[in-house]
Every structure is written in C-alpha cells, then in structure tokens.
Design a protein around this motif. Structure first.
Motif, mmCIF file in Angstrom:
data_model
loop_
_atom_site.group_PDB
_atom_site.id
_atom_site.type_symbol
_atom_site.label_atom_id
_atom_site.label_comp_id
_atom_site.label_asym_id
_atom_site.label_seq_id
_atom_site.Cartn_x
_atom_site.Cartn_y
_atom_site.Cartn_z
ATOM 1 N N ASN A 1 55.414 67.240 57.843
ATOM 2 C CA ASN A 1 54.068 67.015 58.357
ATOM 3 C C ASN A 1 53.087 67.799 57.484
ATOM 4 O O ASN A 1 52.894 69.008 57.682
ATOM 5 C CB ASN A 1 53.962 67.465 59.815
ATOM 6 N N GLU B 1 49.981 67.869 57.456
ATOM 7 C CA GLU B 1 48.846 68.416 58.194
ATOM 8 C C GLU B 1 49.176 69.794 58.773
ATOM 9 O O GLU B 1 48.334 70.691 58.788
ATOM 10 C CB GLU B 1 48.447 67.455 59.313
ATOM 11 N N TRP B 2 50.412 69.961 59.258
ATOM 12 C CA TRP B 2 50.825 71.272 59.763
ATOM 13 C C TRP B 2 50.790 72.317 58.646
ATOM 14 O O TRP B 2 50.349 73.447 58.858
ATOM 15 C CB TRP B 2 52.225 71.186 60.358
#
Length: 508
Positions: free
Chosen positions: A236, A238-239
């Motif tokens: 991910n 975005e994380w």
C-alpha cells in the motif's frame, strides 16, 4: 568391554530391561522395533544406518510428529524442489520465454516483409535494406522456435530429475530417521521435558503446510501466467507515504524542541575532538612520534614499539601524518565514549539478568541496523561534521563491549564469589578484585571489537563531513583511484592496530 566376559554380559543383560522400558516410554508407538534399533545403534562399533520405513513413507510429516526439526526442514526443501521440477516438466511450459520471443520476432518479421513489398512496389531506395532486415528477423524467429522445441524436449528429463530428487528425500528420511530419533532419545533421558511419543496435532499441521507449500510452489513455477497475488506481495504505497510524512514531522519537531540539548552535545564533542586533534597535530611531529613510541614501549613492550615505529613511518613517508592524527582523534574519542558507556552498562547487565534481557533487543537493533541508516537521524538532529560522526560511531560500536562484558561477568565461577563473600569481601572488593579480573579476557575482547567497529565507521562518517583518512578513501571511491584508496585504507588499518596493540598489551 569384552563381549565374551561373563560379568560384562551379565551386566548388559541386567541393564537391558530398564533401557527397553525407557525406550517404550519415549517412543510410545512401535516400542519393540525401536528398542531393537536403538540397542543396535548403541552397540555398533562403527556407524550403522538402519532404515526406517515409516520415516521414508511419510518424510517431513514423520519428522514433525517425532519433533526432529532438522530432518523435517531437510526433507521438506528437497521434496519442494522435487515437486517443482515435476510440475514444471508436466506443465510443458519450459520454453515459455523462448515461445514469447519467437512470436514477437515472427510478428516483426512479417511486418518488415510487408514494408519491403510496399517499398519494392513503390520503387523506394530502401527496399533492399527492408528485405534484408525481414530475412534476418525471419531467421531469428526460426532460431527462437528451435530453442522452444529444445526446451520442451527437456520436459521428460526434468520430470525424471524431480522423481530422483523425491526418492533421494525419502531415502534420506529413511536412513536418518532412526539415528536422529535415537539422539533425541538420549537428550530426552537427560531432559525429560522434551517431547516424547507422537505429536499428532503437529503432524497434521505439518501435512497441511507441506501440501499448501508444494501446491503453491508448483503452480508458481509451472503456470504460464501465475496469479498476481502469488507473484507480488501486497503493498500500500499510501501507507508508506503517510508513515514517511509522519516520521518527517516527528523528526522536525524533536529537532526543534531539543535544539539546545543537541547543540550542547555537539559542542561538548567538538571541544574534545578539536582539543585532541590540535594537541596531536600542533606539536612537532618528532615529539608526537616519540611520545607515541614511548607509550607503546611502556604499555605493550618492545615488539609493539617496533611495530608502531614501522606503522608511523608508513604514515609519515606517504603523507598521511596529519590526516592520520585527525583519524586517531576521531577514533580515540569514539572508542573512549563507547567504553565509558559500554563497560559500566555491561557490568550492570552482567549482574542483573533482567536488565540484560530488557536491553538485549536494543543492542540487537543498534548492532544489526545498517550503518548508513544511523546517519539519517543523526544528520537531522546534530547536523554534519565530526560530532555527528562520533555519535553514529557510538551507536554502532557500543553493543560489542556491553555484550562481552556481561558475558565475562556471567562466566565467573559462583564458587569463587562465594569463597570471597565467606571471607567478608564487600561488594566493591568483589567487583574490582574478583569479578573484573576473572572477566578481563572477555572484556578485552569486547574492547577489541569496539575499536574495530569504530574503525569501520571512519569511512562512513566521512560522508557527513568527518574528515581524516576516511575522506581519502571516499575520494578514491568517487574517482576510482584504486591505489590511493588502498594506501589510505592501510593507513586507517595501521592506526587502529596501533591503538589495539597498545590497549591489549597493557591488559596482558
């Protein structure tokens, strides 16, 4: 022991029932078979390898049920390799890469042939070149197709190789099963808490794990286009971006709040470093060399003094004198700080097992984290220059002396400490006259490792402005100056060896 001695034979016969009872208690299943096999293994004058049919048939599942970890992983990896080979050979996709290349080149050859026909019909000048290019591409496509056929022809050989590997895994399990179980039985006799009998839940879990691992591995390598979830780990971005941004904000806040504290530490280290460097480089070089040689002779003896003289001559003649003194100042300051923190902390850990257990993860983190990673927070909090280099070296070089000091104190025989306490020794006397002298070899090994760790950080610290010989090595890396880099590297090595020989010689 003579096998024909009646007394020996009678003693063996008397001990055998008790031994058989222990074997029955340990193996639970098939006790008569294992009693005979274990007795045969123990009585043999040489190595014997009785074959265990159950281990050969069940492989890693049998090893898991009996709690033999090493045999489980050995047979597991061999069987996984065998299953992958059989799956790849049976799927018929050995020439998948060559097939894709052949199809791609064939399409290019057809397109180039059409271009050549169009150019020839139009009377273009490049018609001959396009025609020649189309012929070359067609030949390359033919070679690729031949490679595909050759790869597919190897499928039976790959299957046979997989079957042989599977047979080898089962034979290894069969021949090693009884011997490894007999060794586990010997350990169980001295440590009854070990698992005995069959661990059926663990065997079921091992069976399920093997089936899943074999199936997924075979599918991954045998399928022409395996599923994306199997070839790429879930991620991910975005994380990652959010965590990176949060850490940036945290470091900025810490740097702003602790500006005065970090500035004070930097100023104190700079004061020590600059004073030591000025004292070493400011004196006339003959005086500095004479002082170093006198200290080496007094603390470590004539041999170390002769070695020190040769090393100093190397540094002086090749033009490394001033930079080597700067490096000694950096290395010495780092090593002194590491020892000043590490030895008391190691003493505390050696006498307080709970403290050592709590600090061990921290020491593991400090010692295993790549050295370049230390530079990132150090630069953010302390800036660039020599003091941040000392702090990074301090983080990297402290764990060895802490660990080995604690290990040396833990190795002091309790009987000696009890005798000293019986004669009325105080805690300070016990530490300074009993514990530390007996633990000194381990402590000196820790000091040696700390000096070597500090040495390894000299070049890395030059990346953030710590000058000295590390700067020469860094420049040699940037400009591929092999000779200059080797000469500077030997100079760093000699500086560390002088310090280490003097310190170790004083201890002896």
């Amino acid at each position: 022991m003579n096998a024909h001695d009646p007394v020996a034979v009678r003693s063996i016969e008397q001990a055998q029932p008790a031994e058989d009872g222990l074997v029955r208690e340990f193996v639970v299943r098939n006790p008569d078979y294992y009693a005979k096999v274990f007795a045969r293994i123990r009585r043999a004058s040489g190595a014997v390898w009785p074959f265990n049919l159950g281990a050969a048939l069940l492989g890693p599942v049998w090893a898991a049920a009996r709690g033999i970890t090493l045999l489980f992983w050995l047979t597991f990896f061999l069987e996984m390799l065998a299953v992958v080979q059989i799956g790849v050979g049976a799927a018929g996709n050995l020439g998948a890469v060559e097939q894709a290349r052949a199809e791609r080149v064939t399409k290019q050859a057809q397109a180039r042939a059409e271009q050549a026909k169009a150019a020839e019909a139009a009377g273009a000048d490049n018609a001959a070149g396009l025609k020649s290019s189309a012929a070359a591409l067609d030949k390359a496509a033919s070679n690729a197709r031949l490679q595909v056929e050759a790869a597919k022809a190897k499928a039976p050989l790959v299957i046979v190789s997989g079957l042989i590997t599977l047979l080898l895994a089962r034979l290894i399990a069969g021949f090693l099963g009884n011997r490894t179980l007999e060794r586990r039985f010997a350990r169980w006799r001295s440590k009854p808490t070990l698992q005995r009998g069959l661990n059926n839940p663990l065997a079921i879990c091992a069976f399920a794990f093997c089936i899943a691992a074999y199936g997924l591995s075979a599918y991954r390598f045998a399928a022409l286009t395996p599923a994306v979830w199997l070839t790429a780990a879930p991620s991910n971005p975005e994380w990652q971006a959010a965590l990176s941004s949060g850490l940036d904000s945290l470091m900025a806040a810490v740097s702003h709040l602790g500006d005065g504290f970090f500035g004070g530490i930097t100023g104190a280290i700079s004061l020590v470093l600059d004073g030591l460097a000025y004292g070493l480089t400011g004196m006339p070089w003959p005086v500095t060399m004479a002082i170093i040689l006198a200290l080496a002779w007094q603390l470590a003896g004539p041999r170390v003094a002769i070695f020190t003289a040769a090393a100093l001559a190397y540094l002086a003649v090749l033009g490394f004198w001033e930079k080597s003194l700067e490096t000694v100042a950096l290395l010495g300051t780092s090593a002194i700080l590491c020892l000043a923190i590490g030895i008391p902390l190691g003493i505390w850990c050696g006498r307080r097992p709970r403290v050592y257990a709590a600090l061990r993860p921290v020491l593991d983190f400090m010692q295993t984290m790549p050295a370049f990673v230390y530079l990132i927070p150090v630069i953010a909090l302390f800036g660039i220059g020599k003091p941040p280099g000392v702090i990074a070296t301090l983080i990297f070089g402290t764990p060895p002396v802490v660990r080995l000091t604690a290990l040396g104190l833990q190795g002091v025989p309790p009987a000696i400490r009890e005798a000293a306490q019986a004669y009325g020794a105080t805690r300070w006397f016990l530490l300074t006259r009993v514990d530390l002298p007996l633990a000194m070899p381990s402590i000196m090994a820790g000091i040696n490792q700390t000096i070597l760790m500090c040495l390894s950080m000299v070049v890395i610290a030059s990346l953030i402005g710590a000058k000295g010989l590390g700067e020469d090595v860094l420049n040699a890396l940037q400009y591929a100056a092999v000779g200059q880099g080797l000469l500077a590297g030997f100079a760093i090595l000699l500086c560390a060896m002088i310090i280490d020989r003097v310190v170790q010689g004083r201890a002896k």
